[in-house]
Write a protein that holds these residues in place. Structure first.
Motif, PDB file in Angstrom:
ATOM      1  N   VAL A   1      -6.802   7.910   5.484  1.00  0.00           N
ATOM      2  CA  VAL A   1      -7.051   6.298   5.140  1.00  0.00           C
ATOM      3  C   VAL A   1      -6.546   5.897   6.416  1.00  0.00           C
ATOM      4  O   VAL A   1      -5.259   5.839   6.809  1.00  0.00           O
ATOM      5  CB  VAL A   1      -5.967   6.017   3.961  1.00  0.00           C
TER       6      VAL A   1
ATOM      7  N   SER B   1     -10.553  12.298   4.592  1.00  0.00           N
ATOM      8  CA  SER B   1      -9.235  12.993   4.443  1.00  0.00           C
ATOM      9  C   SER B   1      -8.140  12.063   5.152  1.00  0.00           C
ATOM     10  O   SER B   1      -7.038  12.692   4.855  1.00  0.00           O
ATOM     11  CB  SER B   1      -9.607  14.395   5.412  1.00  0.00           C
TER      12      SER B   1
ATOM     13  N   TRP C   1       1.141   4.251  -2.528  1.00  0.00           N
ATOM     14  CA  TRP C   1       0.822   5.654  -2.327  1.00  0.00           C
ATOM     15  C   TRP C   1       1.829   6.497  -2.768  1.00  0.00           C
ATOM     16  O   TRP C   1       1.965   7.615  -3.161  1.00  0.00           O
ATOM     17  CB  TRP C   1       0.816   5.703  -0.813  1.00  0.00           C
TER      18      TRP C   1
ATOM     19  N   LEU D   1      -2.333  12.696  -4.036  1.00  0.00           N
ATOM     20  CA  LEU D   1      -2.992  12.709  -2.938  1.00  0.00           C
ATOM     21  C   LEU D   1      -2.725  13.818  -1.621  1.00  0.00           C
ATOM     22  O   LEU D   1      -3.632  14.154  -1.032  1.00  0.00           O
ATOM     23  CB  LEU D   1      -2.655  11.249  -2.255  1.00  0.00           C
TER      24      LEU D   1
ATOM     25  N   LYS E   1      -5.184  14.507   1.539  1.00  0.00           N
ATOM     26  CA  LYS E   1      -5.273  13.015   1.908  1.00  0.00           C
ATOM     27  C   LYS E   1      -4.031  12.781   3.129  1.00  0.00           C
ATOM     28  O   LYS E   1      -2.861  12.796   2.586  1.00  0.00           O
ATOM     29  CB  LYS E   1      -5.389  12.031   1.019  1.00  0.00           C
TER      30      LYS E   1
ATOM     31  N   LEU F   1       0.797  -1.322  -0.015  1.00  0.00           N
ATOM     32  CA  LEU F   1      -0.006  -0.037  -0.015  1.00  0.00           C
ATOM     33  C   LEU F   1       0.835   1.351  -0.026  1.00  0.00           C
ATOM     34  O   LEU F   1       0.703   2.137  -0.837  1.00  0.00           O
ATOM     35  CB  LEU F   1      -1.006   0.030   1.132  1.00  0.00           C
TER      36      LEU F   1
ATOM     37  N   PHE G   1      -3.241  10.090   6.798  1.00  0.00           N
ATOM     38  CA  PHE G   1      -3.088   8.793   7.069  1.00  0.00           C
ATOM     39  C   PHE G   1      -3.400   8.823   8.586  1.00  0.00           C
ATOM     40  O   PHE G   1      -3.070   9.551   9.317  1.00  0.00           O
ATOM     41  CB  PHE G   1      -1.901   7.985   6.911  1.00  0.00           C
TER      42      PHE G   1
ATOM     43  N   ILE H   1      -5.136   2.782   8.601  1.00  0.00           N
ATOM     44  CA  ILE H   1      -4.240   1.741   8.166  1.00  0.00           C
ATOM     45  C   ILE H   1      -3.777   1.097   9.761  1.00  0.00           C
ATOM     46  O   ILE H   1      -3.168   1.733  10.422  1.00  0.00           O
ATOM     47  CB  ILE H   1      -3.168   1.880   7.436  1.00  0.00           C
TER      48      ILE H   1
END
Length: 199
Positions: free
Chosen positions: A176, A174, A39, A46, A51, A35, A53, A178
């Motif tokens: 992700v 806004s 990214w 992004l 965006k 991932l 994390f 993980i």
């Protein structure tokens, strides 16, 4: 505009010394490594879209290392980055420290292109300075300004939302989320050093 990552650039980012050189080799979960590789190829777009994390998982699994990789990538793309723990940010606000001669630490956290808040804890919800309402305001301001924010925490998403009411609703779209799982790499490194020294 590409920026060469020098020691002075890393210091201005406030990136801890132990995170200056970490890479994907320390990521235990192949899916997370994949991932992050995907990214990195799209990071410019992004990050420009605001965006970020939310890295969550147990202590020592590499959340801060992942955040530092994002920080270095963003900075190499010419984006100013500020890496701090909430504890450190709170201490700097309390002491009225400045980021530089023209900028307060809180102003830097609000305005910097990429903000990394490392190690969000349960205690952060109840502090007198920079408690949840102020953190929420900071995140909301950054989200509306499309300035990416990354958070790391040992809290899982249900504990996060219980401790910080409305947190997940605020960051959906806004950030992700993980989950970073695996063995405690700090503990393993300590044991390896002990074996090397003791025998």
């Amino acid at each position: 505009m590409a920026v060469k990552i020098t020691q002075s650039v890393l210091k201005r980012m406030n990136l801890p010394l132990d995170l200056w050189r970490v890479g994907l080799s320390g990521v235990q979960d192949p899916a997370v490594a994949e991932l992050m590789t995907r990214w990195a190829k799209k990071s410019g777009r992004l990050l420009s879209e605001g965006k970020g994390f939310l890295f969550f998982g147990p202590t020592g699994t590499g959340k801060s290392a992942l955040a530092s990789m994002v920080a270095r990538q963003a900075r190499s793309l010419g984006m100013p980055v500020y890496f701090t723990t909430l504890w450190e940010l709170r201490q700097n606000i309390w002491a009225k420290n400045s980021f530089d001669s023209e900028t307060s630490v809180m102003q830097r956290a609000r305005d910097v292109r990429v903000l990394i808040l490392d190690d969000l804890t349960v205690e952060d919800a109840h502090e007198r300075v920079l408690a949840w309402p102020e953190i929420q305001s900071l995140l909301r301001e950054r989200i509306h300004g499309q300035r990416p924010t990354l958070l790391t925490t040992r809290l899982d998403t249900s504990k996060l939302d219980a401790t910080f009411p409305g947190f997940l609703d605020l960051v959906v779209g806004s950030m992700v989320a993980i989950e970073v799982d695996g063995e405690n790499l700090r503990e393993k490194a300590s044991q390896d050093l002990e074996r090397e020294l003791v025998g």
